[in-house]
Design an enzyme around this catalytic site. Structure first.
Site, PDB file in Angstrom:
ATOM      1  N   ASP A   1       0.853  -1.187   0.000  1.00 13.93           N
ATOM      2  CA  ASP A   1       0.000   0.000   0.000  1.00 13.93           C
ATOM      3  C   ASP A   1       0.892   1.242   0.000  1.00 13.93           C
ATOM      4  O   ASP A   1       1.678   1.443   0.923  1.00 13.93           O
ATOM      5  CB  ASP A   1      -0.849  -0.064   1.274  1.00 13.93           C
ATOM      6  CG  ASP A   1      -1.767   1.134   1.438  1.00 13.93           C
ATOM      7  OD1 ASP A   1      -1.685   2.081   0.623  1.00 13.93           O
ATOM      8  OD2 ASP A   1      -2.554   1.117   2.396  1.00 13.93           O
TER       9      ASP A   1
ATOM     10  N   VAL B   1      -6.141   3.773  -5.778  1.00 13.91           N
ATOM     11  CA  VAL B   1      -5.052   4.392  -5.023  1.00 13.91           C
ATOM     12  C   VAL B   1      -5.408   5.834  -4.655  1.00 13.91           C
ATOM     13  O   VAL B   1      -5.025   6.328  -3.577  1.00 13.91           O
ATOM     14  CB  VAL B   1      -3.721   4.278  -5.816  1.00 13.91           C
ATOM     15  CG1 VAL B   1      -3.681   5.149  -7.036  1.00 13.91           C
ATOM     16  CG2 VAL B   1      -2.542   4.567  -4.908  1.00 13.91           C
ATOM     17  N   ASP B   2      -6.162   6.500  -5.500  1.00 15.54           N
ATOM     18  CA  ASP B   2      -6.603   7.881  -5.241  1.00 15.54           C
ATOM     19  C   ASP B   2      -7.425   7.932  -3.945  1.00 15.54           C
ATOM     20  O   ASP B   2      -7.169   8.764  -3.057  1.00 15.54           O
ATOM     21  CB  ASP B   2      -7.460   8.318  -6.445  1.00 15.54           C
ATOM     22  CG  ASP B   2      -7.675   9.813  -6.531  1.00 15.54           C
ATOM     23  OD1 ASP B   2      -7.061  10.554  -5.739  1.00 15.54           O
ATOM     24  OD2 ASP B   2      -8.457  10.242  -7.405  1.00 15.54           O
TER      25      ASP B   2
ATOM     26  N   THR C   1      -3.246   1.364 -14.385  1.00 17.63           N
ATOM     27  CA  THR C   1      -3.440  -0.085 -14.563  1.00 17.63           C
ATOM     28  C   THR C   1      -4.596  -0.653 -13.749  1.00 17.63           C
ATOM     29  O   THR C   1      -4.779  -1.866 -13.696  1.00 17.63           O
ATOM     30  CB  THR C   1      -2.162  -0.888 -14.233  1.00 17.63           C
ATOM     31  OG1 THR C   1      -1.890  -0.784 -12.833  1.00 17.63           O
ATOM     32  CG2 THR C   1      -0.979  -0.392 -15.031  1.00 17.63           C
TER      33      THR C   1
HETATM   34  P1  ADP Z   1      -6.176   4.245 -12.455  1.00 17.29           P
HETATM   35  O1  ADP Z   1      -7.505   4.926 -12.504  1.00 17.29           O
HETATM   36  O2  ADP Z   1      -5.019   5.157 -12.835  1.00 17.29           O
HETATM   37  O3  ADP Z   1      -6.167   2.952 -13.183  1.00 17.29           O
HETATM   38  P2  ADP Z   1      -6.322   2.839  -9.892  1.00 17.29           P
HETATM   39  O4  ADP Z   1      -6.160   3.404  -8.543  1.00 17.29           O
HETATM   40  O5  ADP Z   1      -7.613   2.208 -10.245  1.00 17.29           O
HETATM   41  O6  ADP Z   1      -5.922   4.014 -10.892  1.00 17.29           O
HETATM   42  O7  ADP Z   1      -5.195   1.764 -10.139  1.00 17.29           O
HETATM   43  C1  ADP Z   1      -3.832   2.060 -10.347  1.00 17.29           C
HETATM   44  C2  ADP Z   1      -2.992   1.015  -9.655  1.00 17.29           C
HETATM   45  O8  ADP Z   1      -2.984   1.292  -8.256  1.00 17.29           O
HETATM   46  C3  ADP Z   1      -3.511  -0.412  -9.809  1.00 17.29           C
HETATM   47  O9  ADP Z   1      -2.446  -1.239 -10.212  1.00 17.29           O
HETATM   48  C4  ADP Z   1      -3.997  -0.773  -8.395  1.00 17.29           C
HETATM   49  O10 ADP Z   1      -3.759  -2.157  -8.137  1.00 17.29           O
HETATM   50  C5  ADP Z   1      -3.099   0.084  -7.543  1.00 17.29           C
HETATM   51  N1  ADP Z   1      -3.548   0.403  -6.174  1.00 17.29           N
HETATM   52  C6  ADP Z   1      -4.798   0.415  -5.663  1.00 17.29           C
HETATM   53  N2  ADP Z   1      -4.765   0.767  -4.353  1.00 17.29           N
HETATM   54  C7  ADP Z   1      -3.456   1.006  -4.048  1.00 17.29           C
HETATM   55  C8  ADP Z   1      -2.749   1.391  -2.871  1.00 17.29           C
HETATM   56  N3  ADP Z   1      -3.380   1.634  -1.709  1.00 17.29           N
HETATM   57  N4  ADP Z   1      -1.402   1.517  -2.942  1.00 17.29           N
HETATM   58  C9  ADP Z   1      -0.732   1.286  -4.087  1.00 17.29           C
HETATM   59  N5  ADP Z   1      -1.337   0.933  -5.232  1.00 17.29           N
HETATM   60  C10 ADP Z   1      -2.679   0.790  -5.218  1.00 17.29           C
END
Ligand code: ADP
Length: 169
Positions: free
Chosen positions: A10, A33-34, A122
């Site tokens: 994370d 992640v946002d 991704t």
């Molecule tokens: P996008 O809309 O750019 O695709 P996402 O957040 O849906 O953004 O996904 C981008 C990447 O972040 C994915 O590979 C997902 O597995 C990853 N992700 C989701 N939550 C977290 C987190 N807490 N920390 C790091 N990476 C994360």
């Protein structure tokens, strides 16, 4: 020489000078992640995102803006907007490369030494993971800097972890 590290987990738990957020163009938060960054970082991040929006409007795909990191273990958060995958490989690849380039440039302009990236685009944006990983690693390797010392790729899912392991070995 810029050092590259791979961490599984994370991104909100990673200690770095700056943590990159895969934001959307509204800058007002979203899922993935946002959502995790805004939840863990607290309201201060959203407040600054709103200020930026009021000043410059939406953030365009491939561009990057910076806010405080609130309660996160970082000094700043860089919000960059990845492309939504639409099958146009050339255009999407260029825009994703811009996310990494512009985030690195912004970090450098703030004199930051360590930067953590998630696997931009991704998740919800459905960019093919292997191609995205190649672009991310290429951009970081091609970025010459006397300021940035370490880039941490934070992989949240197993598939990305495997891809980055191969790319970085
Ligand atoms: P996008 O809309 O750019 O695709 P996402 O957040 O849906 O953004 O996904 C981008 C990447 O972040 C994915 O590979 C997902 O597995 C990853 N992700 C989701 N939550 C977290 C987190 N807490 N920390 C790091 N990476 C994360």
């Amino acid at each position: 020489m810029l050092k590259i590290e791979l961490v599984k987990g994370d991104i909100t738990k990673i200690k770095a000078d700056v943590m990159v957020n895969a934001a959307n163009s509204s800058l007002l938060g979203g899922g993935g992640v946002d959502g995790a960054i805004h939840r863990a970082g607290g309201k201060q991040i959203l407040d600054e995102c709103i200020e930026i929006r009021n000043r410059q409007g939406k953030c365009k795909t491939g561009e990057a803006v910076v806010t405080t990191a609130g309660n996160l273990p970082a000094k700043y958060v860089i919000h960059t907007v990845g492309p939504v995958w639409n099958g146009n490989e050339e255009k999407c690849s260029e825009l994703l490369a811009n996310c990494y380039k512009n985030s690195l440039k912004l970090a450098e302009s703030l004199d930051l030494k360590t930067i953590a990236f998630p696997n931009i685009s991704t998740g919800i944006y459905r960019f093919p993971k292997e191609l995205a990983g190649n672009i991310a690693v290429d951009e970081v390797k091609n970025f010459k800097s006397d300021i940035i010392e370490k880039v941490i790729f934070v992989c949240f899912d197993d598939e990305n972890e495997e891809i980055y392991k191969k790319l970085l070995q």
